[in-house]
Write a protein that holds these residues in place. Structure first.
Motif, PDB file in Angstrom:
ATOM      1  N   GLY A 135      84.730  56.882  -2.750  1.00 45.84           N
ATOM      2  CA  GLY A 135      84.677  58.018  -3.665  1.00 45.84           C
ATOM      3  C   GLY A 135      83.346  58.104  -4.380  1.00 45.84           C
ATOM      4  O   GLY A 135      82.497  57.218  -4.272  1.00 45.84           O
ATOM      5  N   ASN A 140      80.498  57.980  -7.203  1.00 50.49           N
ATOM      6  CA  ASN A 140      80.161  57.013  -8.248  1.00 50.49           C
ATOM      7  C   ASN A 140      80.179  57.737  -9.596  1.00 50.49           C
ATOM      8  O   ASN A 140      79.487  58.734  -9.774  1.00 50.49           O
ATOM      9  N   ILE A 141      80.972  57.241 -10.528  1.00 49.24           N
ATOM     10  CA  ILE A 141      81.053  57.885 -11.842  1.00 49.24           C
ATOM     11  C   ILE A 141      80.531  56.978 -12.950  1.00 49.24           C
ATOM     12  O   ILE A 141      80.710  57.271 -14.122  1.00 49.24           O
ATOM     13  N   SER A 142      79.854  55.914 -12.581  1.00 49.05           N
ATOM     14  CA  SER A 142      79.380  54.965 -13.590  1.00 49.05           C
ATOM     15  C   SER A 142      78.310  55.550 -14.494  1.00 49.05           C
ATOM     16  O   SER A 142      78.128  55.075 -15.614  1.00 49.05           O
ATOM     17  N   GLN A 174      80.751  57.559 -20.621  1.00 48.13           N
ATOM     18  CA  GLN A 174      82.042  56.874 -20.626  1.00 48.13           C
ATOM     19  C   GLN A 174      82.817  57.091 -21.920  1.00 48.13           C
ATOM     20  O   GLN A 174      84.050  57.144 -21.905  1.00 48.13           O
ATOM     21  N   ASP A 234      94.991  58.164 -12.129  1.00 46.50           N
ATOM     22  CA  ASP A 234      94.026  57.726 -11.134  1.00 46.50           C
ATOM     23  C   ASP A 234      92.927  57.001 -11.902  1.00 46.50           C
ATOM     24  O   ASP A 234      92.578  57.402 -13.024  1.00 46.50           O
ATOM     25  N   SER A 236      89.918  57.127 -11.713  1.00 47.23           N
ATOM     26  CA  SER A 236      88.784  58.001 -12.028  1.00 47.23           C
ATOM     27  C   SER A 236      88.922  58.634 -13.403  1.00 47.23           C
ATOM     28  O   SER A 236      87.934  58.978 -14.030  1.00 47.23           O
ATOM     29  N   TYR A 274      87.269  61.420   2.167  1.00 43.89           N
ATOM     30  CA  TYR A 274      86.127  62.100   1.561  1.00 43.89           C
ATOM     31  C   TYR A 274      85.276  62.862   2.577  1.00 43.89           C
ATOM     32  O   TYR A 274      84.410  63.639   2.187  1.00 43.89           O
ATOM     33  N   LEU A 320      83.948  66.809  -9.417  1.00 49.11           N
ATOM     34  CA  LEU A 320      84.384  65.446  -9.098  1.00 49.11           C
ATOM     35  C   LEU A 320      85.897  65.281  -9.185  1.00 49.11           C
ATOM     36  O   LEU A 320      86.507  64.605  -8.356  1.00 49.11           O
ATOM     37  N   PHE A 364      88.570  63.521  -6.314  1.00 51.01           N
ATOM     38  CA  PHE A 364      89.524  62.433  -6.526  1.00 51.01           C
ATOM     39  C   PHE A 364      90.965  62.896  -6.290  1.00 51.01           C
ATOM     40  O   PHE A 364      91.788  62.139  -5.788  1.00 51.01           O
ATOM     41  N   LEU A 375      84.548  64.969 -15.448  1.00 54.04           N
ATOM     42  CA  LEU A 375      84.739  65.086 -14.000  1.00 54.04           C
ATOM     43  C   LEU A 375      84.802  66.556 -13.588  1.00 54.04           C
ATOM     44  O   LEU A 375      85.204  66.889 -12.481  1.00 54.04           O
TER      45      LEU A 375
END
Length: 174
Positions: free
Chosen positions: A29, A31-33, A37, A61, A63, A80, A120, A124, A143
């Motif tokens: 999936g 990258n959401i880093s 946050q 989820d 995510s 994906y 995003l 997901f 997201l």
């Protein structure tokens, strides 16, 4: 002699070019880093509060999306790299006005690439759904459209900054 050189050069070029192409991992999936946050945590808290206040059963989820299953569907979920056909409608969480929807009676069905140009949260959600699944998907702003929101052509907001969204998505086929 020229034929020998061509026979040696062309395969070498093709091999060299193919080694430059990065192979896609269809199970990895996004990258959401690098997302905010703290804002993502606030978004999730707001979504969960809304779901609990409205007695909406939901699943989570990692995510950050939350979803309520209306119909599970059948078969193996897409990955994906898949292309899917969906019906959908979207609204800002807690509002009744639909800001976007496809026309299920259109001559051509609405088709998207899971790893394509979609938010995003959709990416997901779609890989969790089976064929003919029908979900309510609750997407944190981080997201979706984040702090920029989404503007109309007259510069008014269709989706305000940091707005959490709710989509009704039916995955028809892939």
């Amino acid at each position: 002699m020229n034929k020998i050189i061509i026979c040696l050069i062309i395969p070498a070029l093709l091999f060299g070019l193919s080694s430059c192409v990065k192979e896609r991992d269809c199970n990895a999936g996004p990258n959401i880093s690098d997302l905010d946050q703290e804002q993502l945590r606030e978004d999730i808290e707001g979504i969960e509060k809304y779901l609990e206040e409205n007695n909406i059963p939901y699943e989570t989820d990692a995510s950050g999306i939350r979803f309520s299953i209306i119909e599970r569907g059948t078969g193996v979920p897409p990955n994906y790299c898949s292309s899917v056909i969906v019906d959908y409608e979207g609204r800002v969480l807690g509002e009744t006005e639909i800001f976007d929807a496809n026309n299920p009676n259109a001559a051509r069905p609405f088709q998207v690439e899971v790893n394509g140009n979609i938010i995003l949260g959709w990416k997901f959600a779609l890989v969790r759904m089976n064929r003919n699944a029908d979900y309510r998907v609750f997407i944190p702003s981080q997201l979706a459209y984040g702090e920029e929101g989404r503007l109309a052509s007259d510069s008014t907001y269709i989706i305000p900054p940091n707005a959490n969204l709710e989509f009704r998505i039916r995955l028809n086929n892939y």
